[in-house]
Motif scaffolding. Structure first.
Motif, PDB file in Angstrom:
ATOM      1  N   TYR A 266      -5.970 -38.625  16.463  1.00  0.00           N
ATOM      2  CA  TYR A 266      -6.819 -39.755  16.093  1.00  0.00           C
ATOM      3  C   TYR A 266      -6.439 -40.283  14.716  1.00  0.00           C
ATOM      4  O   TYR A 266      -6.312 -41.505  14.525  1.00  0.00           O
ATOM      5  CB  TYR A 266      -8.290 -39.352  16.107  1.00  0.00           C
ATOM      6  CG  TYR A 266      -9.158 -40.444  15.527  1.00  0.00           C
ATOM      7  CD1 TYR A 266      -9.329 -41.646  16.211  1.00  0.00           C
ATOM      8  CD2 TYR A 266      -9.757 -40.297  14.277  1.00  0.00           C
ATOM      9  CE1 TYR A 266     -10.083 -42.674  15.659  1.00  0.00           C
ATOM     10  CE2 TYR A 266     -10.507 -41.319  13.729  1.00  0.00           C
ATOM     11  CZ  TYR A 266     -10.670 -42.504  14.419  1.00  0.00           C
ATOM     12  OH  TYR A 266     -11.397 -43.527  13.862  1.00  0.00           O
TER      13      TYR A 266
ATOM     14  N   GLY B  47      -3.238 -42.343  14.835  1.00  0.00           N
ATOM     15  CA  GLY B  47      -3.166 -43.412  15.820  1.00  0.00           C
ATOM     16  C   GLY B  47      -2.988 -44.782  15.187  1.00  0.00           C
ATOM     17  O   GLY B  47      -3.343 -45.007  14.026  1.00  0.00           O
TER      18      GLY B  47
ATOM     19  N   ASP C 295      -4.116 -50.704  18.073  1.00  0.00           N
ATOM     20  CA  ASP C 295      -4.389 -50.447  19.479  1.00  0.00           C
ATOM     21  C   ASP C 295      -5.896 -50.391  19.716  1.00  0.00           C
ATOM     22  O   ASP C 295      -6.661 -50.020  18.822  1.00  0.00           O
ATOM     23  CB  ASP C 295      -3.765 -49.120  19.913  1.00  0.00           C
ATOM     24  CG  ASP C 295      -2.254 -49.171  19.934  1.00  0.00           C
ATOM     25  OD1 ASP C 295      -1.700 -50.280  20.042  1.00  0.00           O
ATOM     26  OD2 ASP C 295      -1.625 -48.095  19.837  1.00  0.00           O
TER      27      ASP C 295
ATOM     28  N   ARG D 260      -6.892 -45.267  22.017  1.00  0.00           N
ATOM     29  CA  ARG D 260      -6.667 -44.204  21.045  1.00  0.00           C
ATOM     30  C   ARG D 260      -7.527 -42.975  21.332  1.00  0.00           C
ATOM     31  O   ARG D 260      -7.122 -41.837  21.075  1.00  0.00           O
ATOM     32  CB  ARG D 260      -6.914 -44.728  19.631  1.00  0.00           C
ATOM     33  CG  ARG D 260      -5.819 -45.704  19.200  1.00  0.00           C
ATOM     34  CD  ARG D 260      -6.004 -46.188  17.785  1.00  0.00           C
ATOM     35  NE  ARG D 260      -7.028 -47.201  17.679  1.00  0.00           N
ATOM     36  CZ  ARG D 260      -8.080 -47.128  16.889  1.00  0.00           C
ATOM     37  NH1 ARG D 260      -8.287 -46.053  16.131  1.00  0.00           N
ATOM     38  NH2 ARG D 260      -8.953 -48.115  16.837  1.00  0.00           N
TER      39      ARG D 260
ATOM     40  N   GLU E 129      -5.714 -41.126  24.004  1.00  0.00           N
ATOM     41  CA  GLU E 129      -4.582 -40.431  23.409  1.00  0.00           C
ATOM     42  C   GLU E 129      -5.031 -39.172  22.661  1.00  0.00           C
ATOM     43  O   GLU E 129      -4.329 -38.154  22.646  1.00  0.00           O
ATOM     44  CB  GLU E 129      -3.846 -41.372  22.458  1.00  0.00           C
ATOM     45  CG  GLU E 129      -3.126 -42.505  23.176  1.00  0.00           C
ATOM     46  CD  GLU E 129      -2.552 -43.544  22.245  1.00  0.00           C
ATOM     47  OE1 GLU E 129      -1.749 -44.377  22.700  1.00  0.00           O
ATOM     48  OE2 GLU E 129      -2.920 -43.526  21.040  1.00  0.00           O
ATOM     49  N   THR E 130      -6.208 -39.244  22.066  1.00  0.00           N
ATOM     50  CA  THR E 130      -6.774 -38.071  21.391  1.00  0.00           C
ATOM     51  C   THR E 130      -7.054 -36.952  22.386  1.00  0.00           C
ATOM     52  O   THR E 130      -6.722 -35.781  22.148  1.00  0.00           O
ATOM     53  CB  THR E 130      -8.067 -38.470  20.661  1.00  0.00           C
ATOM     54  OG1 THR E 130      -7.751 -39.393  19.615  1.00  0.00           O
ATOM     55  CG2 THR E 130      -8.759 -37.262  20.065  1.00  0.00           C
TER      56      THR E 130
END
Length: 230
Positions: free
Chosen positions: A137, A140, A144, A149, A152-153
């Protein structure tokens, strides 16, 4: 309930007014975590996990909407909860953060508090899971979308080991993003759940992309119809 993240960010909207957005995301090796763990409003986000007490999330958001600071709101709820030592409760409000991991949660368990975010998890392979999530995070790309994000975390924590119960293959994931900005209609791709799957992170990302595509197509369709009627 494996691991989750709560965040607060500020940004400027299209006319240059500062706005605040909140996000919460979670994944676990059980079905339908989106019905139990993440709670959100334009005043903050809360995640309740381990031996879940949904009331902590529901009332926590109600207290934030009433103007209480998150530390006061969530601590008051825990003080009244006889099962608090089996709970994890964390969140972010307009003016602070809060994280609690009860001593009777199942290991590995713990939490991490950063600048305007919290990460917590239990029944994990180790501390590296929440560290990986937090680091992802922090690093990131703020250009975005927050929902992307957050996914993605979760992916970073999952790849670092995630939930240690590998014998439980039916999993789930969820995310919610809110904002103080007046958006009409509200982008529904910011409130998503994948309730029963063996690939929760990739499925959540695919759901986000599909929902965003559908939202944008609907907006374009109705704008074109209104223009043709003018």
């Amino acid at each position: 309930m494996t691991f989750s993240i709560c965040v607060r960010e500020t940004y400027d909207d299209e006319v240059g007014t500062e706005q605040t957005r909140f996000g919460v995301a979670v994944t676990t090796r059980l079905p339908a975590v989106g019905a139990l763990c993440p709670f959100a409003s334009e005043n903050g986000v809360v995640a309740t996990q381990s031996l879940v007490n949904v009331e902590l999330g529901e009332k926590g958001i109600d207290y934030l909407d009433d103007g209480l600071a998150i530390e006061d709101a969530l601590q008051a709820l825990l003080n009244a909860d006889e099962g608090r030592e089996q709970r994890q409760l964390h969140g972010v409000g307009l003016d602070g953060t809060f994280a609690f991991s009860g001593a009777e949660c199942q290991g590995w368990f713990g939490h991490r508090v950063g600048e305007h975010y919290t990460v917590a998890g239990n029944l994990l392979t180790g501390e590296e899971v929440i560290d990986a999530a937090a680091d992802a995070y922090e690093s990131g790309n703020r250009d975005d979308p927050l929902a992307v994000r957050l996914i993605e975390t979760l992916e970073a924590g999952h790849e670092a080991g995630g939930d240690k119960r590998e014998d439980l293959t039916v999993q789930s994931a969820a995310l919610v993003v809110t904002t103080t900005e007046d958006q009409a209609p509200t982008p529904y791709y910011n409130d998503l759940r994948v309730d029963a799957t063996r690939t929760p992170i990739s499925d959540l990302y695919e759901t986000y992309e599909t929902a965003r595509e559908g939202y944008e197509a609907a907006i374009a369709k109705y704008q074109n119809e209104q223009n043709s009627e003018a």
